[in-house]
Design a protein around this motif. Structure first.
Motif, PDB file in Angstrom:
ATOM      1  N   ALA A  82      67.925  27.146  14.440  1.00  0.00           N
ATOM      2  CA  ALA A  82      67.786  28.292  15.333  1.00  0.00           C
ATOM      3  C   ALA A  82      69.145  28.827  15.776  1.00  0.00           C
ATOM      4  N   GLU A  83      70.118  27.920  15.966  1.00  0.00           N
ATOM      5  CA  GLU A  83      71.419  28.338  16.469  1.00  0.00           C
ATOM      6  C   GLU A  83      72.372  28.801  15.372  1.00  0.00           C
ATOM      7  N   HIS A  84      72.296  28.175  14.187  1.00  0.00           N
ATOM      8  CA  HIS A  84      73.315  28.424  13.169  1.00  0.00           C
ATOM      9  C   HIS A  84      72.762  29.030  11.882  1.00  0.00           C
ATOM     10  N   GLY A  85      71.480  29.319  11.851  1.00  0.00           N
ATOM     11  CA  GLY A  85      70.894  29.952  10.683  1.00  0.00           C
ATOM     12  C   GLY A  85      70.326  31.312  11.013  1.00  0.00           C
ATOM     13  N   ARG A  86      70.030  32.077   9.978  1.00  0.00           N
ATOM     14  CA  ARG A  86      69.407  33.389  10.152  1.00  0.00           C
ATOM     15  C   ARG A  86      67.917  33.351   9.827  1.00  0.00           C
ATOM     16  N   SER A  87      67.502  32.373   9.044  1.00  0.00           N
ATOM     17  CA  SER A  87      66.089  32.263   8.667  1.00  0.00           C
ATOM     18  C   SER A  87      65.296  31.626   9.806  1.00  0.00           C
ATOM     19  N   PRO A  88      64.010  31.944   9.901  1.00  0.00           N
ATOM     20  CA  PRO A  88      63.209  31.404  11.016  1.00  0.00           C
ATOM     21  C   PRO A  88      62.931  29.917  10.849  1.00  0.00           C
ATOM     22  N   VAL A  89      62.674  29.265  11.971  1.00  0.00           N
ATOM     23  CA  VAL A  89      62.250  27.869  11.970  1.00  0.00           C
ATOM     24  C   VAL A  89      60.997  27.759  12.825  1.00  0.00           C
ATOM     25  N   TYR A  90      60.029  26.996  12.332  1.00  0.00           N
ATOM     26  CA  TYR A  90      58.779  26.760  13.042  1.00  0.00           C
ATOM     27  C   TYR A  90      58.667  25.266  13.322  1.00  0.00           C
ATOM     28  N   LEU A  91      58.320  24.929  14.553  1.00  0.00           N
ATOM     29  CA  LEU A  91      58.245  23.535  14.995  1.00  0.00           C
ATOM     30  C   LEU A  91      56.816  23.216  15.414  1.00  0.00           C
ATOM     31  N   TYR A  92      56.352  22.016  15.038  1.00  0.00           N
ATOM     32  CA  TYR A  92      55.026  21.592  15.499  1.00  0.00           C
ATOM     33  C   TYR A  92      55.106  20.191  16.089  1.00  0.00           C
ATOM     34  N   ARG A  93      54.122  19.873  16.908  1.00  0.00           N
ATOM     35  CA  ARG A  93      53.898  18.520  17.442  1.00  0.00           C
ATOM     36  C   ARG A  93      52.452  18.164  17.130  1.00  0.00           C
ATOM     37  N   PHE A  94      52.227  17.197  16.244  1.00  0.00           N
ATOM     38  CA  PHE A  94      50.868  16.821  15.845  1.00  0.00           C
ATOM     39  C   PHE A  94      50.289  15.874  16.893  1.00  0.00           C
ATOM     40  N   GLU A  95      49.159  16.248  17.495  1.00  0.00           N
ATOM     41  CA  GLU A  95      48.605  15.515  18.634  1.00  0.00           C
ATOM     42  C   GLU A  95      47.188  15.004  18.416  1.00  0.00           C
ATOM     43  N   ARG A  96      46.545  15.418  17.359  1.00  0.00           N
ATOM     44  CA  ARG A  96      45.151  15.012  17.132  1.00  0.00           C
ATOM     45  C   ARG A  96      45.079  13.512  16.847  1.00  0.00           C
ATOM     46  N   ARG A  97      44.215  12.811  17.584  1.00  0.00           N
ATOM     47  CA  ARG A  97      43.998  11.378  17.333  1.00  0.00           C
ATOM     48  C   ARG A  97      42.835  11.261  16.351  1.00  0.00           C
ATOM     49  N   PRO A  98      43.110  10.975  15.089  1.00  0.00           N
ATOM     50  CA  PRO A  98      42.034  10.943  14.098  1.00  0.00           C
ATOM     51  C   PRO A  98      40.983   9.890  14.435  1.00  0.00           C
ATOM     52  N   PRO A  99      39.726  10.158  14.111  1.00  0.00           N
ATOM     53  CA  PRO A  99      38.655   9.177  14.373  1.00  0.00           C
ATOM     54  C   PRO A  99      38.614   8.129  13.261  1.00  0.00           C
ATOM     55  N   TRP A 100      39.671   7.284  13.218  1.00  0.00           N
ATOM     56  CA  TRP A 100      39.746   6.272  12.171  1.00  0.00           C
ATOM     57  C   TRP A 100      38.553   5.323  12.254  1.00  0.00           C
ATOM     58  N   LEU A 101      38.194   4.744  11.127  1.00  0.00           N
ATOM     59  CA  LEU A 101      37.082   3.802  11.093  1.00  0.00           C
ATOM     60  C   LEU A 101      37.409   2.541  11.894  1.00  0.00           C
ATOM     61  N   ALA A 102      36.468   2.096  12.685  1.00  0.00           N
ATOM     62  CA  ALA A 102      36.647   0.857  13.444  1.00  0.00           C
ATOM     63  C   ALA A 102      36.838  -0.308  12.484  1.00  0.00           C
ATOM     64  N   GLY A 103      37.750  -1.193  12.835  1.00  0.00           N
ATOM     65  CA  GLY A 103      38.006  -2.359  12.004  1.00  0.00           C
ATOM     66  C   GLY A 103      38.999  -2.141  10.888  1.00  0.00           C
ATOM     67  N   SER A 104      39.400  -0.890  10.644  1.00  0.00           N
ATOM     68  CA  SER A 104      40.378  -0.625   9.591  1.00  0.00           C
ATOM     69  C   SER A 104      41.779  -0.853  10.133  1.00  0.00           C
ATOM     70  N   VAL A 105      42.762  -0.921   9.219  1.00  0.00           N
ATOM     71  CA  VAL A 105      44.150  -1.117   9.630  1.00  0.00           C
ATOM     72  C   VAL A 105      44.642   0.035  10.486  1.00  0.00           C
ATOM     73  N   ARG A 106      43.972   1.191  10.390  1.00  0.00           N
ATOM     74  CA  ARG A 106      44.387   2.372  11.151  1.00  0.00           C
ATOM     75  C   ARG A 106      43.619   2.552  12.455  1.00  0.00           C
TER      76      ARG A 106
END
Length: 520
Positions: free
Chosen positions: A398-422
């Motif tokens: 944003a400070e040193h370039g001319r091309s646009p930059v888009y920023l995201y923050r991923f917040e969704r807590r996926p409904p992982w399967l119970a008992g899985s490593v995730r």
């Protein structure tokens, strides 16, 4: 006696059978393309053209071990491209719970998913897998590019050398190099793959003037390096970085400097009992990986990365292209075990992991109870390893370039399967991949309509960004990140632009890191 209704039913059954047979045949229809090296035969599956295991460089074995990639030798006849090639040799896997992929030293191959040609050139997304530059595979189902290809992008996934095979520096290697440099062979592989894409994208219906480099974790770190590298200039027109980047002061990582990296490589040679490069090149590859220790990182060296990325961006010498970057709200939950962290041992555990830290770095992460201490540790790890790099990357552009930059923050807590490593991951490292690749497999989670809408929006935004340098495709609401309005797209249950909750933490990092860099 057959009734009229019966005859109609028979006729419909015959027609349906023919259609089903035609569909099954089309799913296996060969697809032939001429590329650098010769002709390859892939296949069409579910309306997408798929080519697997396509060589983009010569096998880096024997005398080509620890050399910059060479062109793949030509072949005669038609080469099958229907199976994934082995992953590059590695230790461990890039994601908890992921089964190991078959691997080999002969591994410089890529895969392509492309829409059925309609005469209009399509944007190209070149994906570099993550894995800490020590592991990672293009064959895991999560990286299947079919869903993005159906949205109109050509997707290319690239394997590159890992660990000591991809990043060893050594005085003798530097001496035999015309650039007096060594290390970064895995990154040179990525450059070679981009050169291959530029030469061959049109064969798959892709537009060589609209190439997006993209990656997650170490893949995103690679993207930040390629943006800073003079060797990669002109090979891409957009960039996507997810949960990774390399912008910390080099004072915190002296091993990234060539002289120190060469010394580490010399120490590895001694540990392995070799005295010459010929002996090192003759060693079994698995011995190299097992004894590599910390020889798994980029090197600041003349041919690919002459300066640290922060300095390149600050001077405006980076590839100034549209940029999409982001991190996840709970990055560390899938990577850091905090079960034994308490309020009483927080500092002790932190020092055991990271050594002595400047007090201002952990200061914003206040806690009183043990539960708060565990949360503070996870938040600190998120910001130290991912969040600060991503936000700083956006600020530098944003400070040193001319091309646009888009920023995201991923917040969704996926409904992982119970008992899985995730099951307890939440919005952790890796979680965004299921959504942006649009791979909500029922085997992974109890996905809801909210999840499917978010996956559709993210996949659509990624393809739109690759196409036009702007993630606003069908009714998007993304606004560019600017210093005057430093907001991010917060990808939760209802995506919307908003402030970064971690900004006070990031400012503490800024103060410490600026003091290490010295005056501008």
């Amino acid at each position: 006696m057959t009734t009229t209704r019966g005859r109609i039913a028979i006729r419909l059954a015959v027609i349906f059978g023919l259609l089903t047979s035609a569909g099954a045949a089309s799913a296996q229809t060969p697809d032939r393309v001429s590329v650098t090296g010769g002709r390859i035969v892939g296949e069409r599956q579910d309306g997408v053209r798929v080519f697997r295991g396509v060589p983009y460089a010569a096998a880096p074995v024997g005398p080509l071990r620890w050399r910059d990639p060479r062109p793949a030798p030509r072949w005669t006849g038609e080469r099958p491209a229907t199976r994934f090639a082995p992953a590059c040799l590695q230790t461990g896997t890039s994601m908890p719970g992921e089964p190991p992929s078959p691997s080999a030293e002969d591994c410089l191959y890529l895969n392509v998913w492309a829409p059925i040609a309609d005469g209009s050139p399509k944007p190209v997304i070149v994906w570099f897998p993550g894995g800490g530059l020590a592991n990672g595979s293009t064959s895991i189902p999560l990286y299947d590019g079919a869903a993005l290809a159906r949205r109109g992008a050509v997707v290319v996934t690239v394997a590159y050398r890992l660990g000591a095979l991809g990043f060893l520096a050594h005085p003798a290697l530097s001496a035999e190099s015309p650039d007096h440099a060594s290390g970064n062979y895995g990154l040179m592989d990525q450059v070679a793959a981009l050169e291959w894409v530029k030469a061959n994208a049109a064969a798959f219906g892709g537009d060589p003037a609209r190439v997006t480099i993209a990656g997650q974790s170490a893949g995103a770190t690679s993207v930040s390096i390629l943006m800073a590298s003079p060797r990669a200039k002109g090979l891409f027109q957009r960039a996507i970085g997810q949960s990774g980047g390399l912008f910390e002061p080099t004072a915190l990582a002296p091993q990234y400097q060539l002289a120190r990296a060469e010394a580490d490589g010399a120490a590895l040679m001694t540990r392995l009992g070799a005295t010459t490069l010929d002996e090192m090149r003759a060693l079994p590859a698995d011995r190299l990986l097992a004894g590599a220790g910390g020889v798994t990182h980029p090197v600041i060296e003349p041919r690919l990365l002459p300066e640290a990325p922060f300095e390149v961006f600050r001077a405006g010498r980076h590839s100034d292209v549209p940029l999409l970057v982001g991190y996840n709200a709970e990055e560390a939950r899938s990577l850091t075990d905090v079960a034994e962290v308490t309020a009483a041992n927080f500092n002790e555990k932190l020092a055991a992991r990271w050594g002595r830290l400047p007090p201002p770095l952990p200061a914003p992460y206040a806690f009183t109870t043990d539960d708060q201490a565990r949360t503070a540790r996870l938040d600190f790890e998120r910001d130290l390893r991912f969040g600060w790099d991503i936000r700083t990357w956006a600020m530098l552009q944003a400070e040193h370039g001319r091309s646009p930059v888009y920023l995201y923050r991923f917040e969704r807590r996926p409904p992982w399967l119970a008992g899985s490593v995730r099951a307890d991951w939440g919005a952790s490292h890796f979680a965004d991949l299921w959504y942006m690749f649009d791979h909500l497999d029922p085997a992974d989670g109890n996905w809801t309509a909210t999840d499917r809408v978010l996956a559709d929006r993210m996949a659509e935004a990624w393809v739109a960004f690759a196409a036009i340098g702007d993630p606003n495709g069908r009714g998007g609401a993304w606004a560019p990140f600017t210093l005057a309005d430093p907001k991010a797209m917060r990808l939760g249950e209802t995506p919307a632009m908003g402030d970064l909750p971690e900004e006070p933490n990031f400012r503490a990092f800024d103060a410490v890191y600026d003091s290490l860099r010295g005056p501008r």
